[in-house]
Motif scaffolding. Structure first.
Motif, PDB file in Angstrom:
ATOM      1  N   PRO A 187       0.791  -1.242   0.000  1.00 51.89           N
ATOM      2  CA  PRO A 187       0.000   0.000   0.000  1.00 51.89           C
ATOM      3  C   PRO A 187       0.818   1.285   0.000  1.00 51.89           C
ATOM      4  O   PRO A 187       0.265   2.366  -0.233  1.00 51.89           O
ATOM      5  CB  PRO A 187      -0.832  -0.119   1.285  1.00 51.89           C
ATOM      6  CG  PRO A 187      -0.889  -1.571   1.587  1.00 51.89           C
ATOM      7  CD  PRO A 187       0.428  -2.106   1.137  1.00 51.89           C
ATOM      8  N   TRP A 188       2.100   1.216   0.270  1.00 54.46           N
ATOM      9  CA  TRP A 188       2.935   2.409   0.309  1.00 54.46           C
ATOM     10  C   TRP A 188       3.347   2.865  -1.096  1.00 54.46           C
ATOM     11  O   TRP A 188       3.734   4.020  -1.278  1.00 54.46           O
ATOM     12  CB  TRP A 188       4.207   2.128   1.123  1.00 54.46           C
ATOM     13  CG  TRP A 188       3.937   1.706   2.515  1.00 54.46           C
ATOM     14  CD1 TRP A 188       3.699   0.437   2.961  1.00 54.46           C
ATOM     15  CD2 TRP A 188       3.865   2.538   3.679  1.00 54.46           C
ATOM     16  NE1 TRP A 188       3.492   0.421   4.316  1.00 54.46           N
ATOM     17  CE2 TRP A 188       3.592   1.695   4.783  1.00 54.46           C
ATOM     18  CE3 TRP A 188       4.020   3.909   3.891  1.00 54.46           C
ATOM     19  CZ2 TRP A 188       3.460   2.191   6.077  1.00 54.46           C
ATOM     20  CZ3 TRP A 188       3.898   4.401   5.174  1.00 54.46           C
ATOM     21  CH2 TRP A 188       3.618   3.548   6.255  1.00 54.46           C
ATOM     22  N   MET A 189       3.289   1.970  -2.070  1.00 54.28           N
ATOM     23  CA  MET A 189       3.886   2.213  -3.378  1.00 54.28           C
ATOM     24  C   MET A 189       2.886   2.859  -4.341  1.00 54.28           C
ATOM     25  O   MET A 189       1.774   2.367  -4.511  1.00 54.28           O
ATOM     26  CB  MET A 189       4.416   0.909  -3.972  1.00 54.28           C
ATOM     27  CG  MET A 189       5.424   0.197  -3.084  1.00 54.28           C
ATOM     28  SD  MET A 189       6.014  -1.379  -3.759  1.00 54.28           S
ATOM     29  CE  MET A 189       7.372  -0.791  -4.778  1.00 54.28           C
ATOM     30  N   GLU A 222      20.798  -4.056 -11.750  1.00 54.10           N
ATOM     31  CA  GLU A 222      19.874  -3.261 -12.543  1.00 54.10           C
ATOM     32  C   GLU A 222      18.603  -4.060 -12.819  1.00 54.10           C
ATOM     33  O   GLU A 222      18.656  -5.255 -13.108  1.00 54.10           O
ATOM     34  CB  GLU A 222      20.523  -2.845 -13.859  1.00 54.10           C
ATOM     35  CG  GLU A 222      19.705  -1.847 -14.643  1.00 54.10           C
ATOM     36  CD  GLU A 222      20.448  -1.307 -15.845  1.00 54.10           C
ATOM     37  OE1 GLU A 222      19.863  -0.453 -16.552  1.00 54.10           O
ATOM     38  OE2 GLU A 222      21.610  -1.716 -16.076  1.00 54.10           O
ATOM     39  N   GLY A 223      17.462  -3.397 -12.715  1.00 54.58           N
ATOM     40  CA  GLY A 223      16.185  -4.061 -12.914  1.00 54.58           C
ATOM     41  C   GLY A 223      15.559  -4.598 -11.644  1.00 54.58           C
ATOM     42  O   GLY A 223      14.445  -5.127 -11.679  1.00 54.58           O
ATOM     43  N   LEU A 224      16.278  -4.450 -10.517  1.00 60.27           N
ATOM     44  CA  LEU A 224      15.749  -4.891  -9.215  1.00 60.27           C
ATOM     45  C   LEU A 224      15.696  -3.670  -8.287  1.00 60.27           C
ATOM     46  O   LEU A 224      16.552  -3.494  -7.410  1.00 60.27           O
ATOM     47  CB  LEU A 224      16.625  -6.002  -8.617  1.00 60.27           C
ATOM     48  CG  LEU A 224      16.704  -7.300  -9.424  1.00 60.27           C
ATOM     49  CD1 LEU A 224      17.640  -8.292  -8.749  1.00 60.27           C
ATOM     50  CD2 LEU A 224      15.312  -7.917  -9.604  1.00 60.27           C
ATOM     51  N   PRO A 225      14.697  -2.812  -8.452  1.00 64.27           N
ATOM     52  CA  PRO A 225      14.664  -1.549  -7.704  1.00 64.27           C
ATOM     53  C   PRO A 225      14.486  -1.703  -6.205  1.00 64.27           C
ATOM     54  O   PRO A 225      14.842  -0.798  -5.448  1.00 64.27           O
ATOM     55  CB  PRO A 225      13.471  -0.812  -8.324  1.00 64.27           C
ATOM     56  CG  PRO A 225      12.605  -1.887  -8.909  1.00 64.27           C
ATOM     57  CD  PRO A 225      13.557  -2.937  -9.387  1.00 64.27           C
ATOM     58  N   ASP A 226      13.956  -2.857  -5.761  1.00 63.57           N
ATOM     59  CA  ASP A 226      13.741  -3.074  -4.328  1.00 63.57           C
ATOM     60  C   ASP A 226      14.885  -3.835  -3.659  1.00 63.57           C
ATOM     61  O   ASP A 226      14.791  -4.163  -2.475  1.00 63.57           O
ATOM     62  CB  ASP A 226      12.440  -3.842  -4.097  1.00 63.57           C
ATOM     63  CG  ASP A 226      11.216  -2.951  -4.220  1.00 63.57           C
ATOM     64  OD1 ASP A 226      11.366  -1.718  -4.138  1.00 63.57           O
ATOM     65  OD2 ASP A 226      10.109  -3.491  -4.411  1.00 63.57           O
ATOM     66  N   MET A 227      15.959  -4.094  -4.397  1.00 65.71           N
ATOM     67  CA  MET A 227      17.064  -4.854  -3.803  1.00 65.71           C
ATOM     68  C   MET A 227      17.722  -4.102  -2.655  1.00 65.71           C
ATOM     69  O   MET A 227      18.400  -4.701  -1.814  1.00 65.71           O
ATOM     70  CB  MET A 227      18.093  -5.195  -4.875  1.00 65.71           C
ATOM     71  CG  MET A 227      19.114  -6.233  -4.436  1.00 65.71           C
ATOM     72  SD  MET A 227      20.150  -6.786  -5.817  1.00 65.71           S
ATOM     73  CE  MET A 227      21.406  -7.701  -4.903  1.00 65.71           C
ATOM     74  N   VAL A 228      17.505  -2.779  -2.589  1.00 69.30           N
ATOM     75  CA  VAL A 228      18.008  -1.983  -1.468  1.00 69.30           C
ATOM     76  C   VAL A 228      17.481  -2.505  -0.138  1.00 69.30           C
ATOM     77  O   VAL A 228      18.139  -2.346   0.906  1.00 69.30           O
ATOM     78  CB  VAL A 228      17.629  -0.500  -1.655  1.00 69.30           C
ATOM     79  CG1 VAL A 228      16.131  -0.306  -1.718  1.00 69.30           C
ATOM     80  CG2 VAL A 228      18.223   0.359  -0.555  1.00 69.30           C
ATOM     81  N   ALA A 258       8.480   3.222  -1.007  1.00 69.19           N
ATOM     82  CA  ALA A 258       8.377   1.823  -1.422  1.00 69.19           C
ATOM     83  C   ALA A 258       8.064   0.913  -0.235  1.00 69.19           C
ATOM     84  O   ALA A 258       8.089  -0.311  -0.365  1.00 69.19           O
ATOM     85  CB  ALA A 258       9.665   1.366  -2.105  1.00 69.19           C
ATOM     86  N   GLY A 259       7.786   1.516   0.931  1.00 68.41           N
ATOM     87  CA  GLY A 259       7.432   0.720   2.102  1.00 68.41           C
ATOM     88  C   GLY A 259       8.601   0.287   2.946  1.00 68.41           C
ATOM     89  O   GLY A 259       8.496  -0.687   3.689  1.00 68.41           O
ATOM     90  N   GLY A 260       9.725   1.012   2.861  1.00 66.34           N
ATOM     91  CA  GLY A 260      10.908   0.599   3.601  1.00 66.34           C
ATOM     92  C   GLY A 260      11.416   1.650   4.557  1.00 66.34           C
ATOM     93  O   GLY A 260      11.163   2.845   4.392  1.00 66.34           O
ATOM     94  N   GLY A 261      12.162   1.197   5.574  1.00 64.57           N
ATOM     95  CA  GLY A 261      12.793   2.059   6.558  1.00 64.57           C
ATOM     96  C   GLY A 261      14.150   1.507   6.929  1.00 64.57           C
ATOM     97  O   GLY A 261      14.723   0.692   6.195  1.00 64.57           O
ATOM     98  N   PRO A 262      14.699   1.917   8.079  1.00 69.13           N
ATOM     99  CA  PRO A 262      16.041   1.461   8.467  1.00 69.13           C
ATOM    100  C   PRO A 262      16.200  -0.052   8.484  1.00 69.13           C
ATOM    101  O   PRO A 262      17.173  -0.590   7.941  1.00 69.13           O
ATOM    102  CB  PRO A 262      16.213   2.062   9.876  1.00 69.13           C
ATOM    103  CG  PRO A 262      15.346   3.276   9.865  1.00 69.13           C
ATOM    104  CD  PRO A 262      14.158   2.917   9.015  1.00 69.13           C
ATOM    105  N   LYS A 263      15.261  -0.756   9.100  1.00 75.18           N
ATOM    106  CA  LYS A 263      15.401  -2.209   9.172  1.00 75.18           C
ATOM    107  C   LYS A 263      15.297  -2.846   7.799  1.00 75.18           C
ATOM    108  O   LYS A 263      16.049  -3.788   7.483  1.00 75.18           O
ATOM    109  CB  LYS A 263      14.339  -2.791  10.112  1.00 75.18           C
ATOM    110  CG  LYS A 263      14.347  -4.326  10.170  1.00 75.18           C
ATOM    111  CD  LYS A 263      15.715  -4.865  10.526  1.00 75.18           C
ATOM    112  CE  LYS A 263      15.776  -6.365  10.314  1.00 75.18           C
ATOM    113  NZ  LYS A 263      17.182  -6.850  10.309  1.00 75.18           N
TER     114      LYS A 263
END
Length: 265
Positions: free
Chosen positions: A21-23, A59-65, A250-255
């Motif tokens: 839901p964040w995206m 490249e192509g994996l934007p959520d790999m962070v 994208a629904g992410g934070g420190p953890k």
């Protein structure tokens, strides 16, 4: 205690699809700002004396962070991820390769799970989330591979689709969590296991204040989670606020950005 973390630079970060839901792909994200914020998080860990290892972004994996989702590491053993959505599927083998190349025993899972997104390690148990991503069968699979008791908790609010968006370990014996993210039965389990837990407000949960990382003394936490920061200070923790507002798109934070590499302890 000095911690060892694995992180992935957000060189390819973007909001190109919506799997939580964040995206909002229409709103997009500022990659340059996301990189600066991520670098601030990395620097915060290093300033606390923790070791940060890096995995090469693909490249192509934007959520790999969001490295936390890549695996669960406990006792020097690696339980790999198997993502629920095809957009993230190729992240799993990349993280497994990183660990295998460094000599870790790695288990390729049979069941869908999203690593430390839904598995959080304490001294005596591993807390495991289900309801949106990770299957309960994966809880049993992880328990068999790691030889540690796993306690299942059901998530019921789609905003808190991973356990690490609704709960974080303060140390090896206690946690902070947002009760309304969990089913009634899971709330009772948490009350029994952690009678002295820190309970977060709806406002702090809504800025992913519970997507935090604690080393037992310091808590690295989203800067907007003001009430939770005050309560943590009252409990004697040193709060380290960081701004990850761009990654939160994208629904992410420190953890989410932080996979802990645990050795033989």
């Amino acid at each position: 205690m000095r911690r060892r973390f694995l992180m992935c630079p957000p060189e390819h970060f973007a909001v190109e699809y919506a799997i939580n839901p964040w995206m909002d792909p229409a709103a997009g994200a500022d990659r340059a700002l996301a990189i600066r914020q991520w670098e601030g998080l990395k620097s915060a860990y290093e300033s606390l004396g923790h070791e940060v290892n890096l995995i090469e972004p693909i490249e192509g994996l934007p959520d790999m962070v969001f490295a936390a989702n890549g695996a669960l590491v406990a006792g020097g053993r690696v339980y790999g991820a198997r993502f629920a959505f095809p957009q993230r599927a190729e992240e799993a083998p990349a993280y497994r390769r990183w660990f295998a190349e460094r000599g870790y025993p790695v288990h390729e899972p049979e069941h869908v799970n999203e690593g430390e997104g839904d598995f959080l390690v304490l001294d005596e148990v591993i807390l495991a989330g289900t309801g949106f991503r990770t299957r309960t069968e994966a809880h049993l699979e992880a328990q068999e591979f790691l030889g540690r008791p796993v306690v299942s908790l059901r998530l019921v609010d789609p905003r808190y689709y991973h356990l690490d968006t609704a709960l974080f370990p303060l140390d090896g014996r206690n946690v902070a969590y947002y009760p309304e993210a969990f089913s009634e039965g899971s709330r009772e389990v948490l009350r029994r296991l952690f009678p002295d837990a820190v309970l977060a407000t709806a406002a702090d949960a809504a800025v992913l204040g519970l997507n935090a990382v604690s080393d037992g003394t310091h808590v690295v936490i989203n800067i907007e989670a003001s009430d939770l920061q005050l309560e943590l200070k009252r409990r004697g923790y040193e709060v380290v606020p960081v701004d990850l507002s761009e990654l939160r798109k994208a629904g992410g934070g420190p953890k989410c950005c932080t996979l802990e590499i645990r050795g033989d302890n």
